[in-house]
Design a protein around this motif. Structure first.
Motif, PDB file in Angstrom:
ATOM      1  N   PRO A  66       0.868  -1.185   0.132  1.00  0.00           N
ATOM      2  CA  PRO A  66       0.037   0.072  -0.054  1.00  0.00           C
ATOM      3  C   PRO A  66       0.786   1.172  -0.010  1.00  0.00           C
ATOM      4  CG  PRO A  66      -0.084  -1.018   2.219  1.00  0.00           C
ATOM      5  CD  PRO A  66       0.692  -1.862   1.215  1.00  0.00           C
ATOM      6  N   GLY A  75      -4.768  -0.234  -1.310  1.00  0.00           N
ATOM      7  CA  GLY A  75      -5.427  -0.555  -0.019  1.00  0.00           C
ATOM      8  C   GLY A  75      -5.743  -2.145   0.137  1.00  0.00           C
ATOM      9  N   ASN A  76      -5.885  -2.703   1.275  1.00  0.00           N
ATOM     10  CA  ASN A  76      -6.357  -3.903   1.480  1.00  0.00           C
ATOM     11  C   ASN A  76      -7.721  -4.322   0.737  1.00  0.00           C
ATOM     12  OD1 ASN A  76      -4.602  -5.425   3.283  1.00  0.00           O
ATOM     13  ND2 ASN A  76      -5.017  -3.363   4.492  1.00  0.00           N
ATOM     14  N   TYR A  79      -6.626  -4.366  -2.923  1.00  0.00           N
ATOM     15  CA  TYR A  79      -5.925  -5.575  -3.351  1.00  0.00           C
ATOM     16  C   TYR A  79      -6.584  -6.965  -3.301  1.00  0.00           C
ATOM     17  CZ  TYR A  79      -1.958  -8.896  -3.191  1.00  0.00           C
ATOM     18  OH  TYR A  79      -1.170  -9.891  -3.361  1.00  0.00           O
ATOM     19  N   ASP A 326      -8.204  -1.099   6.365  1.00  0.00           N
ATOM     20  CA  ASP A 326      -7.984   0.336   5.552  1.00  0.00           C
ATOM     21  C   ASP A 326      -8.518   1.539   6.349  1.00  0.00           C
ATOM     22  OD1 ASP A 326      -6.655  -0.916   3.516  1.00  0.00           O
ATOM     23  OD2 ASP A 326      -8.732  -0.904   2.137  1.00  0.00           O
TER      24      ASP A 326
END
Length: 404
Positions: A66, A75-76, A79, A326
């Motif tokens: 990130p 961000g998670n 992703y 996040d």
């Protein structure tokens, strides 16, 4: 909670799907053949270098980080769908994108806690895919489900540390391209329990490092992880400047490293389950038994329906966890991280098992990826903390709310 993917994520999903369809899936039989013919079972087959070059050309590289200084800046939540796609071909896709464990966790660790010198020497070549790395935490002589148990000693001697101990399941260490180990050990056994440990960087060629053997996972070398080694550290000397973060920070750094690693595994597990369900549906519509397609046999329909329900549940929990990480940080998402680590490997294992059963003998053969998928899902009920530890911790947190 809003799990809608932004325009960039949707674009990357489409590009990654095309990459998988055009290059990765066709490369799977090539990879299997090259592994079978290799003289070094731990070396990456040549087809991986071809896939890496193509992934870099397409801009599908270091998607997991990130921090925009080092990676894609996703961000998670952004992703998550990309990692899920790579889970559909776990032997090839993650490493092709430079997004494979243990290097991802090690790069995150160095990006967050490494000194500028450590980042220049080790992080930059890792980001470029020029080297690989290993994480040395688990030990054969203690119950490593309790990270505070580690017995490896890291003793100060002037401007150096001297390391003595044994590690095993040191992921990444069997790869011929592995250049550095991140070793966790005790620098001060008299300190508070979670301040006794430190992490140090040990170049692979340091005198006193002895790789005793490679460990298999259900008989597989687990090459995408760079293998897993048993290593003896015997009077290994490294400069004090090789400590990561500082003395006594090892346990905290390990927890910081494991949080993203756990969710990345879970993201990929959803993709593994989706691939298994897809293969199961194709198989049962093509095969006939007792005068009817397998798809029309009642139990098969139950497996398919239950698989879809379980996958959707797992995906939603993973996305919620990614969103929390996040928005409120890893600590705020601690409960959810533990929940997905319990639920997702079990879900994937169940779906893959039913896909194997639907394939009959072919399901356990090398002609389909199901056996490898099952072995990885089963392993992940142990790796990064066994189910039982996460359940115990999760129950404690839940009970604490009611007791207070």
């Amino acid at each position: 909670m809003d799990f809608a993917f932004d325009e960039r994520t949707e674009r990357l999903r489409a590009e990654l799907t095309d990459f998988l369809t055009e290059h990765v899936y066709p490369a799977e039989p090539v990879y299997a053949r090259q592994v079978e013919e290799a003289t070094d079972p731990w070396a990456a087959p040549p087809v991986l270098d071809e896939l890496k070059a193509e992934a870099r050309r397409r801009g599908l590289w270091n998607l997991f980080l990130p921090d925009e200084r080092f990676g894609a800046g996703l961000g998670n939540l952004a992703y998550a769908p990309l990692a899920e796609l790579t889970g559909r071909s776990p032997a090839l896709a993650p490493e092709a994108l430079n997004c494979s464990a243990p290097d991802t966790g090690n790069m995150e660790l160095l990006a967050a806690f490494g000194s500028p010198e450590q980042q220049q020497r080790w992080l930059e070549p890792l980001l470029a895919g020029e080297i690989r790395s290993a994480f040395c935490m688990t030990e054969p002589e203690v119950a490593s489900s309790d990270a505070a148990n580690i017995a490896t000693r890291i003793d100060r001697d002037g401007d150096h540390y001297v390391i003595n101990g044994r590690k095993w399941f040191s992921s990444g260490a069997m790869s011929p391209r592995c250049a550095v180990f991140i070793v966790m050990g005790k620098t001060d056994p008299t300190a508070e329990r979670h301040r006794q440990q430190s992490m140090v960087l040990v170049p692979r060629d340091t005198p006193g490092v002895h790789i005793r053997r490679g460990l298999t996972v259900f008989g597989y070398t687990d090459g995408p992880h760079g293998g897993h080694a048993e290593i003896e550290f015997r009077d290994v000397r490294v400069p004090v400047s090789n400590v990561v973060g500082g003395e006594g920070e090892g346990f905290a750094i390990a927890q910081a490293r494991l949080g993203p690693g756990r969710i990345h595994h879970c993201m990929r597990l959803v993709g593994m389950a989706e691939r298994a369900l897809e293969l199961m549906c194709r198989r049962v519509t093509e095969r006939v038994a007792f005068g009817r397609p397998l798809a029309e046999q009642g139990v098969i329909g139950e497996w398919i329906a239950e698989s879809r329900v379980r996958i959707e549940q797992a995906r939603l929990l993973v996305l919620k966890t990614a969103w929390l990480m996040d928005t409120v940080g890893n600590r705020g998402a601690h409960t959810e991280i533990q929940a997905i680590k319990i639920a997702t490997p079990a879900t994937a294992e169940w779906v893959i098992d039913k896909a194997i059963q639907a394939h009959g003998g072919a399901g356990v053969s090398q002609d389909f990826p199901l056996a490898v998928l099952w072995a990885q899902a089963r392993m992940l009920r142990i790796a990064d903390g066994p189910d039982e530890v996460h359940r115990m911790s999760l129950a404690r947190r839940e009970l604490k709310r009611h007791r207070s």
